[in-house]
Design an enzyme around this catalytic site. Structure first.
Site, PDB file in Angstrom:
ATOM      1  CG  ASP A  59      -2.060  -1.026   1.063  1.00 46.91           C
ATOM      2  OD1 ASP A  59      -3.294  -0.702   0.897  1.00 46.91           O
ATOM      3  OD2 ASP A  59      -1.635  -2.113   1.353  1.00 46.91           O
ATOM      4  CG  ASP A 197      -5.154 -10.368   1.501  1.00 43.07           C
ATOM      5  OD1 ASP A 197      -4.316 -10.159   0.591  1.00 43.07           O
ATOM      6  OD2 ASP A 197      -5.461  -9.777   2.158  1.00 43.07           O
ATOM      7  CE1 TYR A 388      -9.925  -6.858   1.248  1.00 43.37           C
ATOM      8  CE2 TYR A 388      -8.982  -9.092   1.622  1.00 43.37           C
ATOM      9  CZ  TYR A 388      -8.855  -7.617   1.597  1.00 43.37           C
ATOM     10  OH  TYR A 388      -7.874  -6.935   2.152  1.00 43.37           O
ATOM     11  CD  GLU A 432     -10.686  -2.587   1.182  1.00 49.29           C
ATOM     12  OE1 GLU A 432      -9.669  -3.593   1.359  1.00 49.29           O
ATOM     13  OE2 GLU A 432     -11.639  -2.438   2.014  1.00 49.29           O
TER      14      GLU A 432
END
Length: 495
Positions: A59, A197, A388, A432
């Site tokens: 990040d 992830d 996600y 995000e």
């Protein structure tokens, strides 16, 4: 006198206004600056004040790339802060914990990782708490781009001189200690290390991992994120088990300990190769020869193709080193990770063309069914538009693919992707990630790298033809960009 952007938080970023000359919407420039100011801690930028209240490794690299458009000095500090937490064995931990944040604000917390104790043999720093795993090595590329934003400031602060040995040690760690397959590529030992992830690419390797018992940990992420957008409890339990086992092995230092997860990933290695090219440029800038590093990057590009390229599918695959025979087995999923090698200048023309066809084909639908590249195969039964990394579109992967499209001459497709990213960034309040079909924001809002990378794209399109080196940003620095004297710090205080 340079114009400035003043955010609602009151932080002034000099040199921002000239981005308007390239058509960056005012709402994007001001909104992105506001997010980056709100997430700034004084020495680094958190991805999200609520969901991710510490410093994350890749990040910060992506944030620095965008932050250089507002304040090159703060972009330099961003990377310096991260690299000051490097372990003696060269690894760059994926989280650097802020001691001012309550321990229960994020899990796994410092008392789970126990880095200064469990990682002592690997040289974990005693003065700061970190995790023990890593994230994709995009840092040298970020450092080079930050240098180009204001070379005069960079040289005055000896920015590259101080970072180069740390970046070299980081690459050396991956190439020496993570070559688990023996062919030269770096392997990841946890899905969190790869960065994507929760990708369905990990479902097979994770299926062999027994989850940690549900009552042994508390998911702080669900305090700030919708359950339907986050990894399942089963997957999270497996993540915790892998992390705990790795910690209990001394973070890889115990002899003869076989990892429970070992995957050669195309995106992770492509970013290592791109950063190796960038480190060669840094070496040349400092008066040395970058020839050996460029040669290593080209060799690794050939190994990446030999090990992970699937010509029939037109995509790079992940290799599960613990499946099949002694060489492992390719994972039969179409993940966005397999498109990221498009950023590499040394790809054969036929491979680059095939990747573009795959990105625009039915599996990813770029420019057709969707405007942004999803994180996973649209046709897969595992695809989930909101969960996600199992389908949503992310700003960092799309920034990389926009760059790769331009690098390989696909200007029209790159222009379309850039426009979609800029539109979506503002409309989603710098989310995000977004649903690739509706472009509705998911996860955290005011997300660090979403704001930073949108700002970078809004400043000017990447132009690889402007320089002899395909990894340069524009081949020259932004002469209108000034530095913020408030971004400097006492380097000796953190060494």
């Amino acid at each position: 006198m340079d114009a400035t952007t003043t955010t609602r938080a009151g932080t002034r970023f000099p040199g921002a206004d000239p981005a308007a000359r390239y058509g960056a919407p005012r709402a994007l420039r001001e909104g992105a600056a506001r997010v980056l100011a709100a997430n700034w801690t004084g020495t680094s930028t958190v991805p999200s004040r609520t969901l991710y209240p510490h410093q994350w490794s890749w990040d910060s690299a992506f944030i620095a790339i965008g932050l250089r458009r507002l304040s090159p000095s703060r972009a330099q500090v961003e990377l310096e802060t991260l690299l000051s937490a490097q372990w003696a064995d060269g690894r760059l931990p994926h989280i650097v914990f802020n001691p001012a944040v309550p321990c229960d604000a994020y899990f796994p917390s410092p008392d789970f990782w126990r880095s200064s104790v469990a990682g002592r043999a690997a040289g974990a720093p005693a003065a700061v708490q970190t995790s023990g795993i890593v994230q994709p090595p995009v840092h040298a590329l970020a450092a080079w781009l930050v240098h180009l934003a204001d070379p005069g400031l960079s040289r005055a602060r000896s920015f590259l001189d101080r970072l180069r040995p740390r970046l070299a040690a980081w690459h050396r760690h991956l190439l020496r200690h993570r070559d688990l397959g023996g062919a030269g590529l770096a392997a990841v030992v946890h899905p969190w290390e790869q960065g994507m992830d929760n990708s369905p690419c990990w479902d097979g390797p994770l299926s062999r991992v027994p989850p940690a018992p549900a009552g042994t940990f508390r998911r702080a992420d669900l305090d700030h994120g919708a359950h339907r957008d986050r990894p399942t409890d089963l997957d999270y339990g497996r993540y915790v088990r892998l992390a705990a086992d790795y910690r209990d092995s001394g973070y890889g230092t115990a002899a003869g300990r076989r990892p429970g997860f070992a995957v050669e990933d195309p995106s992770f290695n492509a970013l290592l190769i791109a950063s190796e090219h960038a480190l060669a440029r840094i070496t040349t800038e400092l008066g040395g020869s970058g020839a050996a590093r460029h040669a290593r990057a080209e060799r690794l590009t050939r190994v990446l193709e030999e090990r992970l390229w699937d010509p029939a599918a037109g995509i790079f695959r992940c290799r599960d080193l613990l499946a099949g025979g002694p060489d492992g087995a390719l994972i039969g999923e179409y993940g966005a990770t397999g498109l990221v090698p498009l950023v590499l200048p040394g790809l054969p023309r036929a491979v680059a063309a095939a990747l573009v066809r795959t990105a625009r084909g039915p599996h990813f639908g770029l420019g057709g069914r969707v405007r942004l590249v999803p994180s996973h195969d649209l046709l897969s039964p595992s695809f989930d538009a909101r969960r996600y990394w199992r389908g949503p579109a992310w700003f960092n992967t799309n920034w990389l693919l926009e760059r790769g499209l331009r690098l390989h001459g696909e200007r029209e497709h790159a222009d379309g992707l850039r426009a979609a990213l800029l539109d979506t960034a503002v409309a989603s309040d710098f989310a995000e990630y977004v649903d690739p079909y509706t472009e509705e924001g998911c996860g955290a809002r005011g997300f660090g790298w979403s704001a930073a990378l949108a700002l970078d794209l809004g400043h000017a399109p990447y132009n690889p033809q402007a320089s002899h080196d395909p990894n340069d940003s524009q081949g020259t620095h932004d002469t209108h960009c000034t530095h913020d004297s408030h971004g400097t710090h006492d380097e000796g205080a953190r060494r």
